[in-house]
Structures are given as structure tokens and as C-alpha cells.
Scaffold this active site. Structure first.
Site, PDB file in Angstrom:
ATOM      1  N   GLU A 164     -10.609   7.178 110.318  1.00  0.00           N
ATOM      2  CA  GLU A 164     -10.335   8.438 109.401  1.00  0.00           C
ATOM      3  C   GLU A 164      -8.744   9.183 110.304  1.00  0.00           C
ATOM      4  OE1 GLU A 164     -14.906   9.683 107.846  1.00  0.00           O
ATOM      5  OE2 GLU A 164     -13.936  10.379 110.023  1.00  0.00           O
TER       6      GLU A 164
HETATM    7  C1  TNX Z   1     -17.915   9.597 109.837  1.00  0.00           C
HETATM    8  S1  TNX Z   1     -18.611   6.996 111.519  1.00  0.00           S
HETATM    9  C2  TNX Z   1     -17.206  10.063 111.091  1.00  0.00           C
HETATM   10  C3  TNX Z   1     -17.368  10.686 112.082  1.00  0.00           C
HETATM   11  C4  TNX Z   1     -18.314  12.302 111.276  1.00  0.00           C
HETATM   12  C5  TNX Z   1     -19.578  11.091 110.760  1.00  0.00           C
HETATM   13  C6  TNX Z   1     -21.142  12.051 109.965  1.00  0.00           C
HETATM   14  C7  TNX Z   1     -16.922   7.862 112.247  1.00  0.00           C
HETATM   15  C8  TNX Z   1     -15.868   6.232 112.539  1.00  0.00           C
HETATM   16  N1  TNX Z   1     -15.934   8.935 111.405  1.00  0.00           N
HETATM   17  O1  TNX Z   1     -16.316  11.924 112.150  1.00  0.00           O
HETATM   18  O2  TNX Z   1     -19.195  12.800 112.480  1.00  0.00           O
HETATM   19  O3  TNX Z   1     -19.111  10.696 109.358  1.00  0.00           O
HETATM   20  O4  TNX Z   1     -21.682  11.062 109.224  1.00  0.00           O
END
Ligand code: TNX
Length: 542
Positions: free
Chosen positions: A358
Site C-alpha cells: 500500500e
Molecule cells: C491491509 S494487509 C494492510 C494492513 C492493515 C490491514 C487491515 C496489508 C499488507 N496491509 O496495513 O492493517 O489491511 O486488515
């Protein structure tokens, strides 16, 4: 007459004998080894008649390298001490035998034979013996793990089990960045992982809301970046001494720590600690009066000479994707080199997780260059990278691993490059997802995950383009945006972690939902005895 009388008497006796044998064999003869509900389900289990009883006089005999076996004997003795009141010793002879039959550390298989007069665990590695011990613990009444003395007869039904894991990496992840989780709760989590034969513990140590590992060359990371958490308020971090203690505690349970430094996104806590790392703001006409809050790098013109860098503000919200390292800045890589150097020195395991998820405000081409550089830094320090599936948009070094969480295309890119996949599909393995719309905490952006849903999937058939041979292992992550304390952890993790442990340990051919529904009841009893406040899924008659 008397002869007839005598033979009648014999006949009567004979009939009485037959009858009593018949009546005896119709008596309920106590639980069988199958009834004990072993989770994860073993490869082969053959119950036999009778049972073994653990007594105060029981002792453990070690056959093979004593240095590696005696800590496992002490572990067993510790596990049963409080409930049974027995102080099980290791001796020259004993009714519990741990035997190393070979010397192959990567062979995690074991053989467990429970007979009326003795129990024997055989394996080619200490890890195998340890897994045999976990199965043996489950063969006793569920009170065996209780924290206080119980009046129970400590019988394990006889039988033999031969068992080995399907996947070599069986993991769980704990996010200690969103809410800090302290030493005692971390150890408790590790204890439960061990009972489920999980062997990798991924610690998500840094994120926008907190930096949780001491880095001596950059002390403000924890002084400032570790000072708060989601929702505000005081938080904490692990000193390097704490971290070493966790590593040791896990290693004693055959669990390897995988520390994560999430980057280039999810880095606000670092950027709040060191302004010189923060992508700055452009100064129109060099006018200092317009200095405002730092902005995402996507909005910065890096060709401008006039950039000033200021610490970001500490962040206690839960939105993602707004922060990034400056991928053009030399200092960024010096910083990462320092962090990786210090972390590698206290991490005996081969892997460091570099995050990579992300990074919505990092330009795509910058992201790719960044991931490639960071992989090299890890390689220089002798470590292999694991990263969330986005890292596969960069060129991966051989042996590095992409952790599939959401994007099949990304995972496909890793497979195409010949790299392996760690399976953590959010819709199945995310322990922070709510069970249903009434769950008191948790998120549901990926799915609601009831116990049956966490159980009923096969990693090898889950995503197009990922087949058995591409899979490095399975991991269940617990993100902690909504998790503040041990009770919250327990509510989301149990019983689902047991389902995921079985998906990781047992091949699809031996997994069966209705069998699991029954076996998990025993585990529920054990959790009750340990004071674990698990979610009583309506899918099980607890
Ligand atoms: C996505 S999974 C994220 C996390 C969040 C999570 C909450 C991922 C690699 N990144 O930063 O905590 O969703 O479910």
C-alpha cells in the site's frame, strides 16, 4: 447324578465367564486416541486398546543428543507441572522416551507410540520430538494445560501416530505497531503457536502509528515514533534486549522470528522521528512563511532545489497509504542499512520482512527501484527478503518471497520470476476480520470469516496461477487497529488460528470439516483450562 451335577456347574461357570467377558467388552472403555481431538490432524493415527497413565513416578528417558533433547524434556515437565502437581524428571530409564533416530534438522516428522506401560516419541530432529510432545499433550485430558492443580487421572489412550507437516513454513503474524502488545502477551501468543505446531512468528514492528524496535543508531525512532498508537495515548516498544528475549523464547519452542520493517509506505512513525527522512515540501520562491505540514511525495517536485524537510506529525488514525520514504534520497538508504544491520545482528532466522504494501503515494517507478535496492541491502547483511505481494512488481532476487494477501496478479508476477509465495489471503487467513456483522471488534474490508470459512480452503487451489509447488507456506496475520489487549487478541485468534494451523500442517486429503468441528471441542476445553477467552463460534457445540 453327581457327575451330571458337576458338569452342569462347569457349564454354568463357563456361561458366566463368557457373559462377563461380553458385558465387559460392551462397557464404555473410555475415550480412544481419536476422541482426544488432535489438531492439526495427524497423517496416520491407529488407536489401540488400553491407555498410558502419567504418574508422579513417571520419568523421561532421552536417547540421542542430550543437549538438544533435555530442553524439550524440561518443556514437557513445565507444561504438566501445575495441573498434575508432578515434577517429571529426566533419568537413565523412564516410561516416557524421546528418541532421536537421525540427524536431519529440516525433517519435522515424528512417530508417537502410546502403550499401556510407556510412551515413545521418535524423530530425526529435535523439532520433530517437540511436535510429538505437542501431540502427546493433546492425548491427555484437556485439563493437562490448566494453570492450577486438577484431580483427574492423567490417561492417554493407547495408539500410534505418524505425522509430518504439509508446508515447511507455518506462520502467524502479530501487528505490534498499531497497538503495542507487550512481552507477556507476545509470549502467550508464542505459547499457543507452539501448541499448534506453527514455526514462524512474523512481528510487524513498524507502521504509520508506531515504531516498536529499538535501533541504537537512530534512537528517536522509538523515543518519538514508539510513543503513541492508534487512538492516541501512551504506547511502547521493544528494546533490543526485549527482542532477543522474544527470539530466545520462540526458538525454545522451535519458532523462528521474522521481523518486519514496513517500507517505503507505512512509515509515518519513522518520518515523525527524523524530519531529514521526510519528503519535504517545495518552497515557492523560497518563502519560509508558507512552510506548512509535510505533504506526500507524490505532490513534491523533487527537481526543485528548494525542499525543506520537517518531521511528520505523529499519527494515531487508521487510514493507510499516505506516507512514503523519499526513494531518491541517499540518506534513506543509509538509514535502511543501519536498521537492517542492527536488526540482522539480533535476528538468527534467515528472513527479514520488508513490507512494501500500500505505498500509494510512492511513484510506481520509484517504488520498483526502492524495492530492488532494499533487497540488496538485506542480501548484503545475509538476509532473505519477504515482502507483501506488491514487491513482485519489482525484480525479485532469487529465493526472495512474496506474501500473497490480496492481488493475484502480483503473486503471478512472483511465480513468473521463479519466486515462492507465502499464502495469506485476506479473505481466509486474516485474523483481524470479523466473524460476522455482530463481532465486537475487527474489520471486514476483505470478508467476514467464520470458523468454517477459515478452515475450508486449500492453499494449493486458492488463486489462479499459484499451485502447490509455488507455495512456500501459510501465514495468518493479526492486524491490530481494533485490538488493544490480550482479551481482544484471544477473541480474534481463537479458534481460527487452529483452523489455519491445520490448513498449514495437514494435507488436503486428511482435512475434514466435520471431523475438525468435533476435534476442536477438545481444544476449546484446553483453552478454557488455560483461561483463554476464545470466540465460541456457533459452528461448534463447545
Ligand atoms: C491491509 S494487509 C494492510 C494492513 C492493515 C490491514 C487491515 C496489508 C499488507 N496491509 O496495513 O492493517 O489491511 O486488515
Amino acid at each position: 447324578m453327581s457327575l451330571i451335577y458337576l458338569s452342569m456347574k462347569k457349564l454354568n461357570l463357563f456361561i458366566a465367564l463368557i457373559l462377563s467377558v461380553f458385558v465387559y467388552s460392551c462397557q464404555p472403555s473410555g475415550p480412544t486416541l481419536e476422541d482426544r481431538g488432535i489438531v492439526p490432524i495427524p497423517d496416520k493415527l491407529a488407536p489401540s486398546r488400553g491407555s498410558f497413565e502419567l504418574k508422579s513416578s513417571s520419568a523421561i528417558q532421552l536417547i540421542g543428543d542430550e543437549a538438544s533433547l533435555s530442553p524439550i524434556a524440561s518443556y514437557f515437565a513445565d507444561q504438566v507441572r501445575e495441573s498434575t502437581g508432578f515434577d517429571i524428571q529426566t533419568g537413565e530409564s523412564g516410561d516416557i522416551i524421546f528418541e532421536l533416530t537421525g540427524n536431519n534438522p529440516s525433517d519435522e516428522s515424528y512417530q508417537l507410540d502410546i502403550q499401556t506401560d510407556q510412551v515413545k516419541i521418535q524423530a530425526n530432529s529435535p523439532a520433530g520430538i517437540f511436535y510429538g510432545v505437542q501431540t502427546l499433550l493433546q492425548a491427555f485430558p484437556a485439563e493437562i494445560l490448566a494453570n492450577e492443580s486438577q484431580s483427574v487421572s492423567w490417561v492417554a489412550p493407547a495408539g500410534s501416530i505418524s505425522d509430518s507437516p504439509e508446508y515447511a513454513y507455518r506462520g502467524a503474524m502479530l501487528d505490534v505497531a498499531r497497538h503495542f502488545i507487550g512481552m507477556q502477551d507476545v509470549k502467550h501468543f508464542i505459547d499457543q503457536m507452539a501448541h499448534l505446531k506453527l514455526n514462524y512468528f512474523h512481528l510487524h514492528l513498524t507502521d504509520d502509528q508506531g515504531w516498536r524496535i529499538e535501533i541504537k543508531s537512530w534512537p528517536r525512532l522509538t523515543e518519538i515514533g514508539g510513543s503513541t498508537e492508534v487512538g492516541g495515548g501512551e504506547s511502547g516498544f521493544f528494546t533490543q534486549e526485549d527482542y532477543k528475549e522474544i527470539v530466545k523464547y520462540a526458538a525454545d519452542r522451535f519458532i523462528t522470528i521474522v521481523p518486519e520493517i514496513d517500507m517505503p509506505g507505512h512509515t509515518n512513525a519513522a518520518l515523525a522521528s527524523y524530519g531529514e527522512l521526510n519528503p519535504g515540501i517545495n518552497l515557492p520562491d523560497g518563502d519560509l512563511s508558507t512552510v506548512n505540514k509535510p505533504v506526500p511525495s507524490s505532490e513534491i517536485d523533487f527537481s526543485s532545489k528548494m525542499i525543506i524537510r520537517e518531521p511528520a506529525e505523529l499519527y494515531t488514525g487508521t487510514e493507510v497509504g499516505f506516507s512514503t520514504f523519499d526513494t531518491d534520497l541517499e540518506l534513506t538508504y543509509q538509514f535502511i542499512d543501519d536498521v537492517v544491520r542492527e536488526l540482522s545482528a539480533i535476528t538468527p532466522g534467515p528472513y527479514i520482512h520488508i513490507g512494501g504494501d500500500e505505498s500509494h503515494v510512492t511513484r510506481k517507478e520509484d517504488y520498483v527501484v526502492f524495492v530492488e535496492k532494499v533487497q540488496e541491502i538485506l542480501q548484503k547483511h545475509g538476509k532473505t527478503s519477504i515482502g507483501w505481494d506488491e514487491i513482485a512488481t519489482a525484480k525479485l532476487l532469487p529465493g526472495n518471497i512474496a506474501q500473497f494477501w490480496a492481488d493475484e496478479e502480483n503473486a503471478g508476477l512472483a511465480v513468473e520470476q521463479g519466486n515462492k509465495i507465502l499464502m495469506s489471503p485476506a479473505k481466509k487467513s486474516y485474523l483481524d476480520m470479523q466473524y460476522d456483522s455482530t463481532s465486537r471488534i475487527g474489520l471486514h474490508w476483505a470478508a467476514y470469516i467464520e470458523l468454517d470459512s477459515a478452515y475450508l480452503w486449500d492453499p494449493a487451489n486458492y488463486a489462479s496461477g499459484i499451485s502447490k509447488g509455488d507455495i512456500f507456506g501459510i501465514e495468518a496475520p493479526l492486524w491490530t487497529e481494533t485490538v488493544e489487549n490480550r482479551a481482544d487478541i484471544e477473541y480474534l485468534v481463537f479458534p481460527r488460528l487452529a483452523a489455519l494451523a491445520e490448513v498449514a500442517w495437514s494435507p488436503a486429503s486428511t482435512r475434514d470439516w466435520s471431523s475438525f468441528q468435533k476435534r476442536i471441542q477438545q481444544l476449546g476445553k484446553s483453552w478454557e483450562n488455560q483461561g483463554i477467552q476464545f470466540y465460541r463460534s456457533p459452528k461448534v457445540s463447545w
